[in-house]
Design a protein around this motif. Structure first.
Motif, PDB file in Angstrom:
ATOM      1  N   LYS A 221      -5.419  -7.829 -18.192  1.00 29.12           N
ATOM      2  CA  LYS A 221      -6.578  -8.543 -17.645  1.00 29.12           C
ATOM      3  C   LYS A 221      -7.490  -7.629 -16.827  1.00 29.12           C
ATOM      4  O   LYS A 221      -8.653  -7.951 -16.608  1.00 29.12           O
ATOM      5  N   GLY A 222      -6.958  -6.478 -16.399  1.00 34.45           N
ATOM      6  CA  GLY A 222      -7.783  -5.520 -15.653  1.00 34.45           C
ATOM      7  C   GLY A 222      -8.184  -4.311 -16.483  1.00 34.45           C
ATOM      8  O   GLY A 222      -8.721  -3.337 -15.955  1.00 34.45           O
TER       9      GLY A 222
ATOM     10  N   ASN B 199     -12.468 -16.128 -22.259  1.00 35.82           N
ATOM     11  CA  ASN B 199     -12.670 -15.547 -20.922  1.00 35.82           C
ATOM     12  C   ASN B 199     -11.581 -14.527 -20.608  1.00 35.82           C
ATOM     13  O   ASN B 199     -10.599 -14.399 -21.346  1.00 35.82           O
ATOM     14  N   ARG B 200     -11.751 -13.804 -19.514  1.00 35.47           N
ATOM     15  CA  ARG B 200     -10.845 -12.693 -19.173  1.00 35.47           C
ATOM     16  C   ARG B 200      -9.410 -13.143 -18.913  1.00 35.47           C
ATOM     17  O   ARG B 200      -8.474 -12.376 -19.059  1.00 35.47           O
TER      18      ARG B 200
ATOM     19  N   PHE C  34      -7.678  -7.001 -29.493  1.00 29.90           N
ATOM     20  CA  PHE C  34      -8.196  -8.021 -28.583  1.00 29.90           C
ATOM     21  C   PHE C  34      -7.995  -9.392 -29.221  1.00 29.90           C
ATOM     22  O   PHE C  34      -8.448  -9.639 -30.333  1.00 29.90           O
ATOM     23  N   CYS C  35      -7.296 -10.238 -28.492  1.00 31.88           N
ATOM     24  CA  CYS C  35      -6.931 -11.552 -29.025  1.00 31.88           C
ATOM     25  C   CYS C  35      -6.596 -12.455 -27.843  1.00 31.88           C
ATOM     26  O   CYS C  35      -6.635 -12.021 -26.681  1.00 31.88           O
TER      27      CYS C  35
ATOM     28  N   GLU D  47       4.861 -13.600 -13.660  1.00 35.12           N
ATOM     29  CA  GLU D  47       4.027 -12.389 -13.642  1.00 35.12           C
ATOM     30  C   GLU D  47       2.538 -12.669 -13.793  1.00 35.12           C
ATOM     31  O   GLU D  47       1.708 -11.879 -13.356  1.00 35.12           O
ATOM     32  N   THR D  48       2.182 -13.762 -14.449  1.00 39.47           N
ATOM     33  CA  THR D  48       0.761 -14.037 -14.684  1.00 39.47           C
ATOM     34  C   THR D  48       0.544 -15.528 -14.875  1.00 39.47           C
ATOM     35  O   THR D  48       1.481 -16.269 -15.176  1.00 39.47           O
ATOM     36  N   GLY D  49      -0.692 -15.961 -14.716  1.00 37.13           N
ATOM     37  CA  GLY D  49      -1.008 -17.371 -14.869  1.00 37.13           C
ATOM     38  C   GLY D  49      -1.452 -17.695 -16.289  1.00 37.13           C
ATOM     39  O   GLY D  49      -1.919 -16.817 -17.019  1.00 37.13           O
ATOM     40  N   ILE D  50      -1.290 -18.933 -16.678  1.00 37.88           N
ATOM     41  CA  ILE D  50      -1.821 -19.407 -17.955  1.00 37.88           C
ATOM     42  C   ILE D  50      -2.139 -20.889 -17.812  1.00 37.88           C
ATOM     43  O   ILE D  50      -1.358 -21.655 -17.236  1.00 37.88           O
TER      44      ILE D  50
END
Length: 337
Positions: free
Chosen positions: A129-130, A177-178, A212-213, A257-260
């Motif tokens: 994401k970064g 979106n990112r 990219f997907c 570790e990350t949001g969804i």
């Protein structure tokens, strides 16, 4: 690489590289990968190795790329007007699950493995994401589009083509979106990571298909590989319950570790269809690259049938599924009369 014992790694069907194991006493093992097909550009390879290095430097559990003596991540060799692209990687610690006969760590519940699969993937996505590339990899629609499908798949499969184009139109309408769309592995499965059976740590490799997907694609791919743990179970209710529990453990690790967003998780059935599309296209590409006439075996026929008849979840909970012959269709789909 002086002093290293170098041995070839057995290729798999449809492989696009030649790979060598490099071992030397007292030194971490390495992997040499030589790409010999002209199906990828220099930009593609640079995009891949730069992404891997970025993941590694930002805490992703991946096999790092080793720079050459000239300080390059990618070396090119021209032989008889043919360019070979060469990369060197640190060899991931541990073994593949298949090398351990699909047994997990002694005395540790298998749910730890499911959780770790999600956790490692979540970290890769969070780092992605970064990520802003210098050399950019291709995007999903650069490869998966109506024109390519029409060219690759025989005209006799007109319904399949129609369904694939419908799927692509649905995906094209989705938000990018990112937080939901970025660089993904695109082939995240137990064939592309090692497990350290002392600690349970997973180290990911083979970013050959990275692009990219939507991040959801990698999660759907992880769902499709989970069916292997329960594919011989005759009771559909038990298969459903297992898959719910399995994916809940995966998501628990992922979300650590990350949001969804829930709106993306609700799209799981759609992205499972997208993984089926990738499988089908890959099969036709392998036949084309070998110069073979396209034909459908029982497995490919099964995937096509699921897509043509709008059968969700790879048919895993549908009457089409047989636990005696998992993911095979009894009648081969004929491409020619």
């Amino acid at each position: 690489m002086e002093g290293y014992e170098i041995s070839p790694v057995k290729a798999h069907v449809g492989g696009r590289n030649v790979v060598f194991n490099c071992e030397k006493e007292g030194v971490d093992a390495k992997i040499i990968r030589i790409a010999f097909l002209n199906d990828r550009s220099r930009e593609d390879f640079l995009g891949e190795v730069e992404y891997i290095r970025y993941l590694f430097e930002h805490g992703g559990s991946v096999s790092d790329v080793v720079s050459s003596r000239k300080g390059k991540l990618l070396e090119e060799i021209t032989h008889q007007n043919h360019t070979l692209f060469v990369c060197l990687f640190e060899k991931a610690r541990g073994k593949m699950l298949v090398e351990n006969n699909y047994r997990y760590r002694e005395g540790v519940p298998i749910t730890e493995y499911y959780y770790n699969c999600g956790k490692v993937l979540g970290k890769l996505h969070q780092v992605s994401k970064g990520y802003t590339p210098v050399h950019s990899r291709y995007s999903f629609f650069d490869k998966y589009n109506a024109e390519y499908i029409d060219k690759l798949i025989p005209d006799s499969l007109s319904l399949l083509k129609e369904k694939l184009v419908e799927l692509l139109e649905t995906l094209e309408g989705m938000d990018r979106n990112r937080e939901s769309f970025g660089m993904v592995h695109f082939d995240y499965s137990d064939g592309n990571y090692m497990i350290d059976f002392d600690t349970g740590q997973i180290t990911v490799f083979d970013f050959d298909n990275s692009c990219f997907c939507w991040y959801m694609y990698d999660l759907a791919n992880l769902w499709t590989h989970g069916v292997g743990w329960i594919q011989f179970e005759p009771d559909v209710g038990k298969r459903k319950k297992f898959m719910e529990d399995y994916f809940e453990a995966v998501l628990s690790g992922y979300k650590s570790e990350t949001g969804i967003e829930n709106s993306m998780l609700d799209k799981l059935p759609l992205f499972i269809i997208a993984t089926l599309m990738e499988n089908i296209i890959d099969e036709f590409e392998i036949m084309r690259n070998k110069g073979e006439e396209p034909e459908c075996d029982e497995e490919l026929s099964y995937r096509i049938k699921c897509l043509e008849d709008d059968i969700p979840y790879m048919g895993f909970f549908h009457e089409i599924y047989s636990c005696e012959e998992p993911f095979e269709y009894e009648e081969r789909i004929r491409l020619k009369e």
